[in-house]
Design an enzyme around this catalytic site. Structure first.
Site, PDB file in Angstrom:
ATOM      1  N   ASN A   8       0.873  -1.254  -0.089  1.00 51.41           N
ATOM      2  CA  ASN A   8       0.012   0.012   0.196  1.00 51.41           C
ATOM      3  C   ASN A   8       1.056   1.183   0.091  1.00 51.41           C
ATOM      4  O   ASN A   8       1.518   1.702   0.970  1.00 51.41           O
ATOM      5  CB  ASN A   8      -1.107  -0.022   1.198  1.00 51.41           C
ATOM      6  CG  ASN A   8      -1.810   0.977   1.117  1.00 51.41           C
ATOM      7  OD1 ASN A   8      -1.666   2.258   0.840  1.00 51.41           O
ATOM      8  ND2 ASN A   8      -3.276   0.814   1.544  1.00 51.41           N
ATOM      9  N   HIS A  44      -5.614   3.899  -1.968  1.00 44.94           N
ATOM     10  CA  HIS A  44      -6.546   4.397  -1.581  1.00 44.94           C
ATOM     11  C   HIS A  44      -6.928   5.789  -1.701  1.00 44.94           C
ATOM     12  O   HIS A  44      -6.555   6.576  -0.891  1.00 44.94           O
ATOM     13  CB  HIS A  44      -7.098   4.055  -0.033  1.00 44.94           C
ATOM     14  CG  HIS A  44      -8.488   4.254   0.593  1.00 44.94           C
ATOM     15  ND1 HIS A  44      -8.859   3.721   1.451  1.00 44.94           N
ATOM     16  CD2 HIS A  44      -9.455   4.862   0.157  1.00 44.94           C
ATOM     17  CE1 HIS A  44     -10.034   3.818   1.873  1.00 44.94           C
ATOM     18  NE2 HIS A  44     -10.496   4.901   1.003  1.00 44.94           N
ATOM     19  N   GLU A  76      -8.521   0.637  -3.599  1.00 43.69           N
ATOM     20  CA  GLU A  76      -9.650   0.565  -2.727  1.00 43.69           C
ATOM     21  C   GLU A  76     -10.424   1.840  -2.286  1.00 43.69           C
ATOM     22  O   GLU A  76      -9.695   3.011  -2.485  1.00 43.69           O
ATOM     23  CB  GLU A  76      -9.092  -0.129  -1.327  1.00 43.69           C
ATOM     24  CG  GLU A  76      -7.937   0.764  -0.600  1.00 43.69           C
ATOM     25  CD  GLU A  76      -7.540   0.051   0.393  1.00 43.69           C
ATOM     26  OE1 GLU A  76      -7.546  -1.203   0.550  1.00 43.69           O
ATOM     27  OE2 GLU A  76      -6.972   0.703   1.434  1.00 43.69           O
ATOM     28  N   HIS A 200      -4.656  -4.336   7.357  1.00 42.85           N
ATOM     29  CA  HIS A 200      -4.563  -3.323   8.229  1.00 42.85           C
ATOM     30  C   HIS A 200      -3.872  -3.683   9.460  1.00 42.85           C
ATOM     31  O   HIS A 200      -4.140  -4.800  10.100  1.00 42.85           O
ATOM     32  CB  HIS A 200      -5.860  -2.922   8.879  1.00 42.85           C
ATOM     33  CG  HIS A 200      -6.433  -1.609   9.212  1.00 42.85           C
ATOM     34  ND1 HIS A 200      -6.708  -0.675   8.156  1.00 42.85           N
ATOM     35  CD2 HIS A 200      -6.004  -0.905  10.593  1.00 42.85           C
ATOM     36  CE1 HIS A 200      -6.797   0.501   8.973  1.00 42.85           C
ATOM     37  NE2 HIS A 200      -6.177   0.413  10.242  1.00 42.85           N
TER      38      HIS A 200
END
Length: 248
Positions: A8, A44, A76, A200
């Site tokens: 990410n 994201h 996302e 996460h």
């Protein structure tokens, strides 16, 4: 089963955005991550563009297409019209829908599938018509009814929210309780025909136990801890450490 690692890039973009300068380079560090063995990149893009900017998306898409064609792009976000249009323009391999309010600092819960079914039904159908793999963010203790709804909507996967597990970094007993919830939910998802991702607050320290509990895990998406480790070890070495934690 090989668990894939998607890096990410949000935290890298947030650091870049502290100045009106092009560094650290989001695509540059993405390139290093993929060259070190990561299987894909995740972003994201929030409406306020506080980290990933909309202009980053075509650059990341081009990086993967031109240099790492076997890797995947995962986008996302909350399925607003703006988000869906970004996805349609960028054509990622995977779209992960999360129930974030635009003001949230980060994702902190899964979909309330019973309440949000009408919204998700139209959004998932739209994405599936265009051939995207769709994953829906789910709480670690989502029940069979929730997951059956996710399946009925046409989702290919769920992404288990592992924040509560990551928060147990100082208590092995609490971590074990959270692992059992995650494993039970994953088992239900598999039985219903859903593949399972996770993300996460996952770290080099807590990944091995997660993979042991859910050996059929398809993918983990990791940003904060991986970026923090990259400040110490460098991006390439950090990706290799996370791959090793995944048993690769």
């Amino acid at each position: 089963m090989t668990v894939k690692l998607s890096v990410n890039l949000n935290a890298i973009a947030m650091l870049r955005n502290r100045r009106d300068l092009p560094w650290p380079s989001v695509t540059g560090l993405g390139r290093i991550a993929l060259a070190a063995g990561a299987d894909g990149l995740t972003v994201h893009p929030r409406p306020d563009q506080r980290h990933i900017r909309f202009s980053d998306l075509p650059e990341i898409r081009a990086l993967i297409d031109d240099e790492f064609p076997g890797c995947e792009f995962n986008i996302e976000g909350y399925p607003s019209e703006e988000f869906l249009e970004l996805v349609e323009a960028t054509e990622p391999e995977q779209v992960t829908l999360v129930p974030d309010d635009p003001q949230q600092a980060t994702s902190d819960h899964g979909w309330r599938f019973r309440d949000e079914k009408p919204l998700l039904e139209t959004r998932v159908a739209r994405l599936k018509r265009q051939g995207f793999r769709v994953s829906l963010f789910a709480d670690p203790d989502a029940d069979e009814v929730d997951l059956a709804i996710a399946k009925s909507l046409g989702a290919d996967r769920i992404e288990l929210y592992t924040g509560p597990y990551g928060a147990c970094h100082s208590s092995s007993q609490e971590a074990e309780k959270e692992l059992k919830k995650l494993a039970k939910t994953a088992e239900t998802a598999f039985r219903l025909g859903l593949a399972v991702n996770a993300g996460h607050d996952l770290t080099v320290a807590n990944l091995p136990a997660l993979v042991e509990q859910i050996p059929a895990l398809a993918e983990v998406s990791i940003g904060h801890a991986l970026t923090a480790d990259a400040l110490e070890f460098g991006m390439g070495a950090t990706v290799r450490r996370f791959l090793s934690a995944l048993g690769r």
